[in-house]
Scaffold this active site. Structure first.
Site, PDB file in Angstrom:
ATOM      1  N   HIS A  24      41.041  70.749  75.681  1.00 27.91           N
ATOM      2  CA  HIS A  24      41.174  70.237  74.745  1.00 27.91           C
ATOM      3  C   HIS A  24      42.965  69.471  74.665  1.00 27.91           C
ATOM      4  O   HIS A  24      43.398  69.679  73.623  1.00 27.91           O
ATOM      5  CB  HIS A  24      40.704  70.367  73.411  1.00 27.91           C
ATOM      6  N   HIS A  78      34.914  85.647  67.007  1.00 33.42           N
ATOM      7  CA  HIS A  78      35.263  84.040  66.958  1.00 33.42           C
ATOM      8  C   HIS A  78      34.122  83.280  67.413  1.00 33.42           C
ATOM      9  O   HIS A  78      33.814  83.500  68.446  1.00 33.42           O
ATOM     10  CB  HIS A  78      36.730  83.860  67.790  1.00 33.42           C
ATOM     11  N   GLU A  80      34.257  80.284  68.083  1.00 30.95           N
ATOM     12  CA  GLU A  80      34.687  79.112  69.033  1.00 30.95           C
ATOM     13  C   GLU A  80      34.053  79.037  70.272  1.00 30.95           C
ATOM     14  O   GLU A  80      33.626  80.360  70.721  1.00 30.95           O
ATOM     15  CB  GLU A  80      36.362  78.718  69.208  1.00 30.95           C
ATOM     16  N   ASP A  82      34.052  78.978  73.422  1.00 31.56           N
ATOM     17  CA  ASP A  82      34.484  79.513  74.698  1.00 31.56           C
ATOM     18  C   ASP A  82      33.974  80.987  74.606  1.00 31.56           C
ATOM     19  O   ASP A  82      33.877  81.816  75.600  1.00 31.56           O
ATOM     20  CB  ASP A  82      35.776  79.413  75.280  1.00 31.56           C
ATOM     21  N   HIS A 144      43.099  81.413  65.240  1.00 31.42           N
ATOM     22  CA  HIS A 144      43.507  80.262  64.723  1.00 31.42           C
ATOM     23  C   HIS A 144      42.276  79.404  64.293  1.00 31.42           C
ATOM     24  O   HIS A 144      42.655  78.132  63.782  1.00 31.42           O
ATOM     25  CB  HIS A 144      44.111  79.473  66.077  1.00 31.42           C
ATOM     26  N   ASP A 163      41.341  85.740  70.706  1.00 33.52           N
ATOM     27  CA  ASP A 163      42.396  84.962  71.382  1.00 33.52           C
ATOM     28  C   ASP A 163      43.570  85.242  71.284  1.00 33.52           C
ATOM     29  O   ASP A 163      44.592  84.883  72.106  1.00 33.52           O
ATOM     30  CB  ASP A 163      42.268  83.346  70.363  1.00 33.52           C
ATOM     31  N   TYR A 191      50.135  79.542  75.728  1.00 32.25           N
ATOM     32  CA  TYR A 191      49.048  79.903  74.797  1.00 32.25           C
ATOM     33  C   TYR A 191      49.342  79.891  73.373  1.00 32.25           C
ATOM     34  O   TYR A 191      48.858  78.950  72.628  1.00 32.25           O
ATOM     35  CB  TYR A 191      48.359  80.978  75.323  1.00 32.25           C
ATOM     36  N   HIS A 222      41.226  86.205  76.702  1.00 26.04           N
ATOM     37  CA  HIS A 222      41.489  85.139  77.763  1.00 26.04           C
ATOM     38  C   HIS A 222      42.449  85.680  78.414  1.00 26.04           C
ATOM     39  O   HIS A 222      43.300  86.299  78.263  1.00 26.04           O
ATOM     40  CB  HIS A 222      42.070  83.643  77.403  1.00 26.04           C
TER      41      HIS A 222
HETATM   42 FE1  FEO Z   1      39.753  79.933  69.921  1.00 28.33          FE
HETATM   43 FE2  FEO Z   1      39.550  81.070  73.131  1.00 28.33          FE
HETATM   44  O1  FEO Z   1      38.668  80.098  71.607  1.00 28.33           O
END
Ligand code: FEO
Length: 388
Positions: A24, A78, A80, A82, A144, A163, A191, A222
């Site tokens: 994004h 989390h 989100e 991903d 986040h 994250d 990041y 990640h």
């Molecule tokens: Fe907030 Fe890696 O997603």
């Protein structure tokens, strides 16, 4: 596709996103990975999942260790996608598994997937027994998203940080000491600058909550896992969250007929005379997310544009919108630019940086083509107000 042993009976079973170049708006030039972890204990536990399109890669890795249908717990740190994107498929295979998540995680999962899965909600301080080992949870709200939490395994001293402390890096290596330290730290900084920066206060709270824990391994969601540089990444997060800056200037601009560029270089000369490091950043050739990586430690942020049709250039407006969202704090700003007649561009930059909370220096403007004398005056004007 093989799992990677992290500790006895604990495996990395995530997926590598080699092709990812845009997250994004964030240029992920090194790709990324979505790290999921399988814990083989009396209760078979999966920590997080992967993006939906990579779920078969994760399941293949899990199947090398155990039949995925035998999973008892899925920790959703989390929502989100991903990290939660693989849950739907996983719950088809293991319908009796219980999802462990935060109160906002429960709401988020229901809102995303509209399913009535078995869920157990946890809060800071709650402990989940897996058999020989335990997981305890710390809610890290707004680091986040509202749902974020981390899980800590005291027996192995592992922090499953989701994250936090991550980096967008696709690689076959899994640990920090198998990769260039400089590159990992640079990607961790990028990041933070592009994802975590607006939430410095919440990061400071989270770091405080984790301060008493002995951590041998940070299992991020990640990139590389931190096992050899745990103190270093914790220290860097502490500095970034405290808005630590260096005597350094970023001179960010776009130009039409090179006049704004000439002003940018006259401003740079001022910083050079004062012994302050500076970097020229033409928006035409630099990605916004890379500029943010530089900006995270820069005290001075100078932004320049000529005026086009009564406005700053669209490239400058886009950068300022991105900057506003990431909300860096404790910065000194300077708006500059050339103009022909209206000259509204510089005032718009000034207004945008002020609205973002920057302490502003007097703006710098020049009509049409600034000559050497005008440029010297600009250098002198800036030199008079920067540095000690
Ligand atoms: Fe907030 Fe890696 O997603």
């Amino acid at each position: 596709m093989r799992p990677v042993k992290v500790k006895d009976d604990i495996y990395w079973v995530g997926a590598v996103d080699w092709d990812l170049r845009d997250f994004h708006g964030y240029l992920t030039q090194r790709g990324s990975s979505y790290n999921a972890y399988l814990i083989m204990d009396e209760k078979i536990t999966l920590v997080d999942t992967v993006k939906a399109y990579l779920v078969e890669e994760m399941l293949d890795r899990i199947a090398h260790v155990v039949d995925p249908s035998k999973i008892d717990y899925i920790i959703c740190n989390h929502v989100e996608m991903d990290h939660s994107g693989g849950i739907t498929r996983l719950m088809e295979l293991a319908p009796n598994a219980t999802i462990i998540t935060s109160p906002n995680g429960q709401r988020g999962l229901k809102a995303h997937y509209k399913r009535d899965w078995p869920m157990q909600v946890v809060k800071t301080g709650d402990r989940l027994s897996l058999g020989k080992r335990n997981l305890s949870f710390v809610l890290t709200q707004m680091v986040h998203w509202p749902d974020n939490m981390v899980a800590y395994m005291p027996e192995e001293k592992i922090l499953f940080s989701n994250d936090a402390f991550g980096q967008h890096i696709a690689s076959m290596e899994r640990f920090d000491d198998q990769f260039s330290y400089h590159l990992i730290m640079e990607e961790a900084k990028k990041y933070y600058a592009n994802i975590v920066l607006p939430y410095g206060a919440q990061v400071q709270n989270a770091l405080q909550a984790l301060a008493g824990l002995e951590i041998d391994l940070i299992a991020t969601s990640h990139g590389l896992l931190w096992r050899s540089h745990v103190p270093e990444i914790l220290e860097e997060y502490g500095k970034w969250a405290a808005n630590y800056t260096e005597e350094k200037a970023l001179i960010i601009y776009d130009t039409m007929w090179e006049s704004t560029k000439k002003i940018a270089y006259a401003i740079q000369r001022a910083f050079e005379h004062k012994g302050i490091d500076s970097k020229m950043v033409n928006l035409d050739s630099n990605h916004m997310s890379d500029i943010m990586t530089e900006l995270i430690t820069a005290k001075y942020v100078c932004v320049g544009s000529p005026t086009l049709n009564n406005n700053m250039l669209p490239s400058v407006a886009a950068f300022l919108t991105y900057l506003k969202g990431l909300a860096p704090k404790q910065r000194v700003g300077l708006a500059f630019g050339s103009y022909g007649w209206g000259g509204q561009g510089v005032a718009q930059i000034e207004e945008a940086l002020k609205a973002a909370g920057f302490d502003m220096l007097k703006p710098v403007k020049a009509q049409y083509i600034p000559d050497e004398r005008a440029l010297e005056e600009i250098t002198a004007q800036v030199e008079a107000v920067v540095g000690g």
